[in-house]
Design a protein around this motif. Structure first.
Motif, short mmCIF file in Angstrom:
data_model
loop_
_atom_site.label_atom_id
_atom_site.label_comp_id
_atom_site.label_asym_id
_atom_site.label_seq_id
_atom_site.Cartn_x
_atom_site.Cartn_y
_atom_site.Cartn_z
N LEU A 128 1.62 -10.62 10.62
CA LEU A 128 2.27 -9.54 9.86
C LEU A 128 1.37 -8.31 9.76
O LEU A 128 1.83 -7.18 9.94
N MET A 167 1.01 -6.47 13.16
CA MET A 167 2.24 -5.77 13.53
C MET A 167 2.37 -4.46 12.74
O MET A 167 2.64 -3.40 13.30
N ALA A 168 2.10 -4.57 11.42
CA ALA A 168 2.15 -3.36 10.60
C ALA A 168 1.05 -2.38 11.01
O ALA A 168 1.29 -1.17 11.09
N ALA A 170 2.10 -0.38 14.05
CA ALA A 170 3.05 0.70 13.74
C ALA A 170 2.34 1.85 13.03
O ALA A 170 2.58 3.02 13.34
N PHE A 218 5.56 8.23 12.25
CA PHE A 218 6.89 8.23 11.61
C PHE A 218 6.75 8.69 10.17
O PHE A 218 5.70 8.53 9.56
N SER A 257 0.49 -10.78 -11.61
CA SER A 257 0.92 -11.52 -10.43
C SER A 257 1.53 -12.84 -10.84
O SER A 257 2.51 -13.30 -10.24
N ILE A 273 5.08 -12.31 -11.82
CA ILE A 273 5.94 -12.10 -10.65
C ILE A 273 6.17 -13.40 -9.90
O ILE A 273 7.29 -13.73 -9.52
N GLY A 288 -0.62 -10.78 2.65
CA GLY A 288 -0.71 -9.36 2.33
C GLY A 288 -2.12 -8.87 2.10
O GLY A 288 -2.31 -7.77 1.57
N LEU A 326 8.10 -3.45 19.93
CA LEU A 326 7.65 -4.80 19.64
C LEU A 326 6.95 -5.42 20.84
O LEU A 326 5.92 -6.08 20.74
N TYR A 353 9.61 1.09 11.25
CA TYR A 353 9.92 0.61 9.89
C TYR A 353 10.14 -0.89 9.89
O TYR A 353 9.71 -1.60 8.98
N LEU A 354 10.79 -1.37 10.94
CA LEU A 354 11.03 -2.81 11.05
C LEU A 354 9.70 -3.55 11.14
O LEU A 354 9.53 -4.63 10.56
N MET A 355 8.74 -2.96 11.86
CA MET A 355 7.47 -3.65 12.07
C MET A 355 6.62 -3.70 10.81
O MET A 355 5.86 -4.65 10.61
N ILE A 356 6.69 -2.64 9.99
CA ILE A 356 5.86 -2.68 8.80
C ILE A 356 6.56 -3.38 7.64
O ILE A 356 5.92 -3.76 6.67
N PRO A 390 7.87 -6.47 6.84
CA PRO A 390 7.43 -7.71 6.19
C PRO A 390 6.12 -7.53 5.43
O PRO A 390 6.00 -7.96 4.28
N TYR A 391 5.16 -6.85 6.06
CA TYR A 391 3.87 -6.68 5.40
C TYR A 391 4.02 -5.84 4.14
O TYR A 391 3.49 -6.18 3.08
N VAL A 392 4.76 -4.74 4.26
CA VAL A 392 4.88 -3.84 3.12
C VAL A 392 5.61 -4.53 1.96
O VAL A 392 5.26 -4.33 0.80
N ILE A 443 5.45 -7.71 1.17
CA ILE A 443 4.49 -8.59 0.51
C ILE A 443 3.45 -7.78 -0.24
O ILE A 443 3.10 -8.08 -1.39
N PHE A 444 2.98 -6.73 0.39
CA PHE A 444 1.99 -5.86 -0.26
C PHE A 444 2.56 -5.28 -1.56
O PHE A 444 1.90 -5.27 -2.59
N THR A 495 5.06 -6.52 -3.39
CA THR A 495 5.29 -7.56 -4.40
C THR A 495 4.00 -8.02 -5.06
O THR A 495 3.98 -8.25 -6.27
N PHE A 496 2.94 -8.18 -4.30
CA PHE A 496 1.74 -8.80 -4.87
C PHE A 496 0.61 -7.82 -5.16
O PHE A 496 -0.44 -8.22 -5.65
N THR A 497 0.77 -6.55 -4.84
CA THR A 497 -0.27 -5.59 -5.18
C THR A 497 0.28 -4.40 -5.96
O THR A 497 -0.18 -4.10 -7.05
N VAL A 498 1.30 -3.73 -5.39
CA VAL A 498 1.79 -2.52 -6.05
C VAL A 498 2.50 -2.85 -7.37
O VAL A 498 2.18 -2.29 -8.42
N VAL A 499 3.45 -3.79 -7.30
CA VAL A 499 4.20 -4.13 -8.51
C VAL A 499 3.29 -4.66 -9.62
O VAL A 499 3.40 -4.21 -10.76
#
Lengths: 290, 315
Positions: A104, A107-108, A111, A117, A142, A145, A164, A196, B33-36, B38-40, B42-43, B45-49
């Motif tokens: 993950l 991949m991010a 991008a 973008f 956490s 959540i 993450g 991809l 956007y599709l590539m980021i 899943p990571y974003v 999780i990030f 949910t567990f960091t920003v929020v």
């Protein structure tokens, strides 16, 4: 004009001998400070019982034995949950957490590093800012959540947050910035390859040092993870936690405790020895530019 | 070719409003956007929020059982004016951070710099020696054995033998000693990521700059360091500083393992411990979130100061 001389094929400035000596002495002293506790723990783990209780105590072992390691395994067999279960837990969370993270995050990172973008820069800056926060600060929220997501007391509570992990994404993105030339990607795109596909078949093979680094960092974190506030069932707890429970049994278990520490530290140290050059290569692009 | 397409884009952009252009760009880059995603997710949910939630909860009296009520600034006022332990924790945290942060940073840099000219093989051995304590999990508990409170502890026995003390000291249970000792242990484990980053940064400095510098009148290694080496590795210095700050504010675990929780007379009680006390043990989540928010503010402040300082390097 200053004098130049060559040392080992590279040009360096003339160095004062005093400086060389001073630096060597300082480095040696610091090195001794770093290494002595390590030597002590190894020596403790090899001491027979009478040497552990000798007065005055000796720093180094004189008659090394492996009895402490044997004791440790005996203690392990006595535990309420079979010890293999703890080992399985740590292996499962380490492997699932590490590989999910690698996939993950890279991949991010691709991008963010290689596609322009709207919003990309802001997202990366936010992730970078979070490097400043230690995760224990947000432990309580956490927890809230995770309980809302019904993840408390399951393997997911350890695995998903590991995906993450921010330092991994940061290092991967920085490395891709410098190691993957845009021209190569451009020609792949002209040939009609999807993003991809470009990521997986072109960019990823070029950043091997970075993914090794990601694997090592994530694995180290998960391997060294002790008691977690998100897990309370005994059968989901980690190897490190269980070892800690055994060795917390007071001074009687000093030998076994040292043996456990040696076993636990051997793994990350061996892994680092094998992968050192790759990690350093990755760190070459770790710098923060603005 | 590239120039032409840039011109073409510029013209195309002129024809559209800013919003239309953004929308078009977003559609064109849907794959990114599709590539980021899943990571974003999780990030977030567990960091920003969690961070945002801490800020919101810090203005309530949430305790995990009842519905939270807004209490305005009450938590903050209590924290700063009615909580003596918090003030102790603040002082201790600042002492820890002000000593451990800069010292570990300097130590990481100096060691990396000293070993930079050694042969690669020796360099990698020295790197391992200095880096090992940082990655070896709970190996720092050995300091508790070395500084055992009993006369059978190695340090006590040695000092007794030498006649420097007349009875064993209790070290980690002694309010005078627990802070300095924890600082030493923290320093011992502190040559981590920033250390590796410095080693790599030093390797990456362009050799020809040193030759040019020598021609321009750089006389010794200190001038070389200040005018050439440090400015060329500013990005690594910045990254290393952030890593050092984060770990120097967040190493409560070392103290808990060696000195117990709470430490004797709160002598080594840090903000991290205070947070754990209220969040993990008393379930006063509102109050503990207030502590977390204050800690965020301190960390951000420290980072801003450090950024300023590093931008002055080499000038």
């Amino acid at each position: 004009m200053a004098r130049l001389r060559t040392r080992k094929h590279k040009v360096v400035l003339s160095r004062s001998a005093g400086g060389d000596v001073g630096i060597t002495i300082l480095l040696t002293l610091l090195g001794i400070f770093m290494v002595l506790p390590m030597v002590y723990v190894i020596s403790q783990s090899l001491k027979p019982l009478d040497e552990l209780w000798m007065y005055p105590p000796r720093f180094l072992v004189s008659q090394p034995t492996l009895n402490n390691f044997k004791d440790l395994f005996v203690l392990m067999n006595d535990s309420w949950v079979p010890f293999s279960r703890y080992i399985f837990n740590t292996l499962l969370t380490s492997i699932a957490g590490t590989f999910g993270h690698l996939f993950l995050a890279s991949m991010a990172a691709y991008a963010l590093a290689k596609i322009k973008f709207p919003g990309g820069k802001t997202i990366f800056k936010t992730i970078r800012t979070s490097l400043m926060f230690h995760s224990t600060v947000t432990a309580v929220t956490s927890f809230i959540i995770m309980s809302a997501l019904h993840m408390i007391d399951t393997y997911w509570a350890i695995i998903v947050p590991a995906w993450g992990y921010t330092l991994g994404l940061y290092l991967m993105k920085q490395f891709m910035d410098s190691a993957v030339p845009d021209t190569v990607l451009e020609s792949a795109r002209l040939d009609g390859a999807s993003e991809l596909r470009t990521y997986w078949t072109i960019a990823m093979p070029m950043v091997k040092p970075a993914w090794l680094t990601l694997i090592i960092y994530s694995f180290q974190n998960l391997w060294n993870a002790g008691a977690s506030i998100y897990i309370y069932s005994e059968q989901f707890k980690s190897f490190n936690y269980a070892i800690g429970q055994i060795t917390a049994g007071g001074i009687k278990r000093q030998g076994a405790s040292a043996a456990a520490t040696v076993l636990m530290m051997a793994v990350p140290i061996l892994v680092f020895i094998i992968t050192q050059s790759n990690i350093i290569e990755t760190m070459g692009s770790s710098g923060m530019k603005d | 070719m590239a120039k032409k397409s840039a011109e073409y884009q510029a013209v195309a952009r002129k024809d559209l409003t800013y919003r239309q252009w953004i929308w078009k760009e977003m559609k064109r880059n849907w794959a990114a956007y599709l590539m980021i995603l899943p990571y974003v997710l999780i990030f977030t949910t567990f960091t920003v929020v969690p961070v945002l939630l801490s800020i919101v909860i810090s203005f309530t009296d949430f305790n995990m059982l009842q519905m939270p009520n807004p209490v305005g600034l009450e938590n903050y006022i209590n924290l700063f004016f009615a909580d003596d332990v918090f003030l102790t924790a603040c002082t201790n945290t600042l002492i820890f951070a002000v000593i451990v942060g800069p010292v570990s940073y300097l130590m990481s840099f100096l060691v990396a710099w000293f070993i930079n000219e050694l042969s690669p093989r020796i360099r990698s051995i020295v790197t391992l020696i200095f880096y090992a304590p940082a990655i070896s999990g709970q190996v720092y508990t050995i300091w508790g054995v070395l500084f055992d409170a009993d006369s059978t502890g190695w340090v006590n026995a040695t000092l007794l033998e030498l006649g420097l003390i007349s009875e064993p000291k209790t070290w980690f249970q002694d309010a005078d000693w627990v802070m300095p000792l924890c600082i030493v242990v923290a320093l011992w484990t502190s040559l981590g990521t920033s250390f590796l980053s410095f080693i790599a940064g030093l390797q990456g400095v362009d050799r020809s700059l040193y030759e040019a510098g020598a021609v321009d009148g750089v006389k010794n290694r200190w001038q070389e360091l200040w005018y050439i080496t440090l400015p060329s590795m500013k990005p690594q210095l910045m990254f290393g500083a952030i890593m050092a700050i984060t770990s120097s504010f967040g190493f409560g675990g070392v103290v808990t393992a060696l000195a117990g929780f709470p430490s004797v007379d709160y002598a080594a009680h840090t903000i991290m411990h205070h947070l754990e006390d209220y969040g993990g043990q008393r379930y006063e989540i509102g109050y503990s979130s207030t502590i977390a928010v204050v800690l965020f503010a301190i960390m951000i402040g420290a980072n801003m100061v450090v950024k300023k300082v590093i931008s002055k390097v080499g000038s």
